[in-house]
Scaffold this active site. Structure first.
Site, PDB file in Angstrom:
ATOM      1  N   GLN A 233     -10.546   7.484 -30.132  1.00 25.57           N
ATOM      2  CA  GLN A 233      -9.560   8.508 -30.335  1.00 25.57           C
ATOM      3  C   GLN A 233      -9.436   8.672 -31.887  1.00 25.57           C
ATOM      4  O   GLN A 233      -8.619   9.538 -32.448  1.00 25.57           O
ATOM      5  CB  GLN A 233      -8.167   7.913 -30.058  1.00 25.57           C
ATOM      6  CG  GLN A 233      -8.208   7.658 -28.501  1.00 25.57           C
ATOM      7  CD  GLN A 233      -6.827   7.474 -28.144  1.00 25.57           C
ATOM      8  OE1 GLN A 233      -6.346   7.793 -27.062  1.00 25.57           O
ATOM      9  NE2 GLN A 233      -6.050   6.492 -28.659  1.00 25.57           N
ATOM     10  N   ASP A 289      -7.885  -4.993 -27.283  1.00 22.35           N
ATOM     11  CA  ASP A 289      -7.544  -4.319 -28.804  1.00 22.35           C
ATOM     12  C   ASP A 289      -9.083  -4.373 -29.185  1.00 22.35           C
ATOM     13  O   ASP A 289      -9.777  -5.038 -29.003  1.00 22.35           O
ATOM     14  CB  ASP A 289      -6.670  -5.062 -29.558  1.00 22.35           C
ATOM     15  CG  ASP A 289      -5.159  -4.508 -29.553  1.00 22.35           C
ATOM     16  OD1 ASP A 289      -5.141  -3.229 -28.818  1.00 22.35           O
ATOM     17  OD2 ASP A 289      -4.254  -5.202 -30.152  1.00 22.35           O
ATOM     18  N   ASP A 291      -9.592  -4.350 -32.625  1.00 22.13           N
ATOM     19  CA  ASP A 291      -9.582  -5.359 -33.784  1.00 22.13           C
ATOM     20  C   ASP A 291      -9.516  -6.558 -33.809  1.00 22.13           C
ATOM     21  O   ASP A 291      -8.747  -7.295 -34.564  1.00 22.13           O
ATOM     22  CB  ASP A 291      -8.595  -4.520 -34.786  1.00 22.13           C
ATOM     23  CG  ASP A 291      -7.317  -4.607 -34.302  1.00 22.13           C
ATOM     24  OD1 ASP A 291      -7.018  -4.681 -33.193  1.00 22.13           O
ATOM     25  OD2 ASP A 291      -6.219  -4.390 -35.072  1.00 22.13           O
ATOM     26  N   ASP A 401       3.036  -2.119 -23.327  1.00 20.63           N
ATOM     27  CA  ASP A 401       2.791  -3.330 -22.513  1.00 20.63           C
ATOM     28  C   ASP A 401       4.091  -3.951 -21.871  1.00 20.63           C
ATOM     29  O   ASP A 401       3.954  -4.551 -20.784  1.00 20.63           O
ATOM     30  CB  ASP A 401       1.952  -4.480 -23.563  1.00 20.63           C
ATOM     31  CG  ASP A 401       2.620  -4.512 -24.761  1.00 20.63           C
ATOM     32  OD1 ASP A 401       3.830  -3.793 -25.285  1.00 20.63           O
ATOM     33  OD2 ASP A 401       2.054  -4.915 -25.835  1.00 20.63           O
ATOM     34  N   HIS A 425      -6.027 -11.919 -33.581  1.00 15.53           N
ATOM     35  CA  HIS A 425      -5.579 -10.650 -33.857  1.00 15.53           C
ATOM     36  C   HIS A 425      -4.629 -10.914 -35.378  1.00 15.53           C
ATOM     37  O   HIS A 425      -4.131 -11.835 -35.629  1.00 15.53           O
ATOM     38  CB  HIS A 425      -4.801 -10.067 -32.883  1.00 15.53           C
ATOM     39  CG  HIS A 425      -4.437  -8.438 -32.973  1.00 15.53           C
ATOM     40  ND1 HIS A 425      -3.348  -8.168 -33.634  1.00 15.53           N
ATOM     41  CD2 HIS A 425      -5.049  -7.507 -32.308  1.00 15.53           C
ATOM     42  CE1 HIS A 425      -3.298  -6.891 -33.514  1.00 15.53           C
ATOM     43  NE2 HIS A 425      -4.102  -6.526 -32.886  1.00 15.53           N
TER      44      HIS A 425
END
Length: 673
Positions: A233, A289, A291, A401, A425
């Site tokens: 995106q 995710d 990252d 979530d 993370h």
């Protein structure tokens, strides 16, 4: 060589006749990473659970940690070399077997531990109780010959918690652990599920390419992995990143990159869900995710655990701190229904450091934790559940979530946060996104979820807390956050139709609104601000401190509110009165100032907060009015949002949103398209 859990116990018919499925491999960090080694190997083998008084939950720090770490013992991903007379424990987060979760959520009642060794060694198997006490189950010595050691262990008394693990001790010579794994009997007609992984990314093409390469380099995971769907995106395209060709080659036909407008995490993950369900071949989709740093064995464990659950089950992974790599963010998460806020589940601790207290010396971690949801940093969802309850809530970010876990639970589906499955993370402690542009999404989405699911009349305590948050922001001169929160309430009042309609445009409006406030303008150089000067010294020369009692806090609040209507000092408009660190930027401190430089939560700069009595009064009156309107219309709005939920989480609604936003359909990254 086969042993059983007790000397007088014979192998079950399952253990003799069944086909065994490996569901949990003992693994080690390939790089010999000192920071993560405590998650894999416990070198302090003599350390036991310290005694503590009844009701005490904290482990004595003096009894924890302190062991040497030997990354040189690690030979490769599956092997460990142990010098003569040394002993290690595999009773660690990634290598102990979470028996209680298998007992609670599957019909499996036997697990087989197989240890492949070279050299004279003793293998000792332990189990723990829900109280964290360790019991020796069985042991065997290999002698000089090399042979697999096999233990068939019952999963029958782990109702409230408990793990299995083994210790390894070398005798007069070095020992090589070539592999170890846990396996369970396959039921008749067993068929392993197929997994798709859905990654949502926004301008992190380097992270994304690295993780794709890691997935492709995992030989154990690839046979289960059907597709990897990257929803890009951003403006920095993954397909243009250096190294993406190598990642695409390792994944082959599995990799698909979808490019679409920025619809946030919920829009990206909804696209991954939709692509997986419409493809019709995967049993599960794992939301991941972009990252994170992964332990690919954990991804495989989540899929294989889901293969054995009695009913379709959401299987999530834990999150470790990317900066303090042995520190776990949270062991399980839940929603407090009266406040309708999310946080750590009961009987868990936040920020647990395995480097200081290993699994065996952390009693609370041996109790099984039941959760309401799992964060979408790593979360496997069966496609059957998606077909029944829909895709993500169209909220851009925040609460998507949490809401999905609540929605699944309302439909009779369970979420499990599975120990031994995790990613690294950036932790929430490194930022405060409740006061930046994300304040809008925190506020709106919490209200939407509360309207749909709160079991209490008019949301229980939540509306009162919402008013209180506005008050704290106003006293802290964080006017931009209050403005965004009020815009969120206005949108909630407009009804559920705005969710899809504004998902691709609201972020721009939010950023533009915030940019007009002084407290939102961050400068990286303190020299950009006038020097700090304070014309009136603090009371008795002391900085404000937290109130020590409820009555003192109320008195502080009344005094602070009264101070807000006083004229602002002219000097404070020319020079900030203080420089306040982010960690100290609490309402009871800032409320006594007319202006202050406040360091940003990530430490990259500071902003000049300036008290504006008129603006504060206007925002306070709007807040009171909007909360009043929401309170009066609660039943009506709750009915609207509940009735609209199946539609705005449907495949049809999301497909329309993707098409309206000019979505580009998936491309095979390997073709360079």
């Amino acid at each position: 060589m086969t042993t059983t859990a007790a000397a007088d116990q014979k192998p079950t018919s399952d253990s003799v006749e069944a086909t065994w499925k490996t569901i949990h491999r003992v693994v080690f960090p390939e790089t010999g990473d000192l920071d993560t080694m405590p998650l894999y190997v416990d070198f302090n083998n003599l350390q036991r659970v310290p005694e503590h008084k009844p009701g005490t939950t904290e482990v004595d720090a003096a009894a924890s940690g302190g062991a040497d770490v030997h990354p040189d013992y690690v030979v490769d991903r599956r092997s460990l070399s142990l010098p003569a007379h040394e002993r290690v424990s595999l009773g660690t987060y990634f290598n102990a077997f979470p028996a209680s979760y298998w007992q609670a959520h599957t019909s499996v009642r036997t697990v087989r531990l197989t240890v492949e060794l070279e050299g004279d060694a003793t293998v000792v198997v332990y189990r723990s109780t829900s109280r964290g006490t360790a019991n020796r189950v069985s042991s065997t010595r290999t002698g000089s010959r090399s042979a697999p050691v096999v233990f068939d262990l019952p999963i029958a008394s782990f109702g409230d918690g408990g793990w299995y693990w083994f210790d390894l001790a070398a005798h007069s010579g070095a020992v090589l652990l070539t592999s170890a794994e846990w396996s369970v009997p396959e039921p008749d007609g067993f068929q392993a599920g197929k997994l798709s992984i859905a990654v949502t990314t926004f301008n992190r093409p380097d992270y994304c390419a690295r993780n794709l390469k890691a997935l492709g380099a995992s030989p154990d995971l690839l046979p289960v992995l059907h597709r990897v769907i990257v929803t890009d995106q951003g403006t920095q395209k993954v397909r243009e990143e250096a190294g993406i060709d190598d990642a695409a080659e390792s994944l082959g036909h599995r990799l698909e990159i979808v490019e679409q407008a920025n619809l946030g995490g919920s829009g990206g993950f909804a696209r991954g869900m939709l692509e997986t369900v419409e493809d019709g071949q995967s049993t599960y989709v794992m939301l991941l995710d972009d990252d994170v740093e992964m332990e690919t064995e954990g991804i495989l464990r989540a899929a294989q655990f889901a293969d054995f659950t009695r009913n379709p089950t959401i299987v999530g992974g834990h999150m470790f701190n990317l900066f303090e790599r042995a520190v776990m963010h949270n062991f399980g998460e839940a929603v407090q229904p009266y406040r309708f806020s999310y946080g750590g589940a009961e009987n868990t601790r936040e920020g647990h450091d395995f480097g200081s207290s290993n699994l065996r010396t952390t009693p609370w971690m041996h109790r099984r934790v039941d959760v309401d949801y799992n964060g979408w940093w790593m979360c496997l969802i069966p496609t059957e559940i998606i077909r029944q309850i829909g895709l993500a809530l169209p909220v851009f970010i925040k609460w998507d979530d949490v809401e999905y876990g609540i929605r699944a639970k309302a439909h009779g589906f369970t979420t499990v946060s599975l120990p031994g499955a995790a990613v690294w993370h950036m932790p929430w402690t490194e930022k405060d996104d409740t006061i930046d542009w994300q304040a809008y999404y925190h506020q709106r989405n919490r209200w939407v979820a509360t309207l749909i699911y709160s079991p209490y009349k008019r949301g229980g305590r939540m509306p009162k807390e919402s008013l209180g948050v506005d008050a704290r922001h106003l006293l802290s001169m964080q006017y931009s956050a209050v403005e965004l929160r009020l815009q969120a309430l206005e949108d909630v009042l407009s009804g559920p139709e705005h969710l899809h309609r504004t998902i691709g445009t609201k972020l721009g409006e939010v950023r533009a609104t915030r940019a007009s406030f002084d407290d939102a303008r961050v400068s990286k150089d303190l020299a950009d601000f006038p020097a700090v000067k304070r014309s009136k010294p603090p009371h008795k020369g002391k900085s404000p401190a937290p109130a020590r009692s409820r009555s003192a806090a109320v008195a502080r609040l009344i005094a602070s509110a009264a101070y807000q209507v006083r004229p602002v000092s002219v000097a404070a408009t020319q020079n900030p009165e203080a420089h306040v660190a982010a960690v100290d930027a609490r309402w009871w401190r800032l409320a006594q100032l007319d202006s202050a430089l406040v360091t940003s939560s990530d430490g990259t700069g500071a902003s000049w907060h300036k008290r504006d009595a008129q603006k504060a009064r206007e925002l306070a009156l709007r807040s009171a009015d909007l909360h009043r309107r929401l309170y009066l219309r609660w039943d009506e709005l709750a009915e609207q949002y509940r009735a609209a939920l199946p539609d705005f989480t449907s495949q049809h609604a999301w497909r329309q949103t993707f098409e309206l936003d000019g979505t580009a359909h998936g491309t095979d990254a390997g073709t360079g398209a």
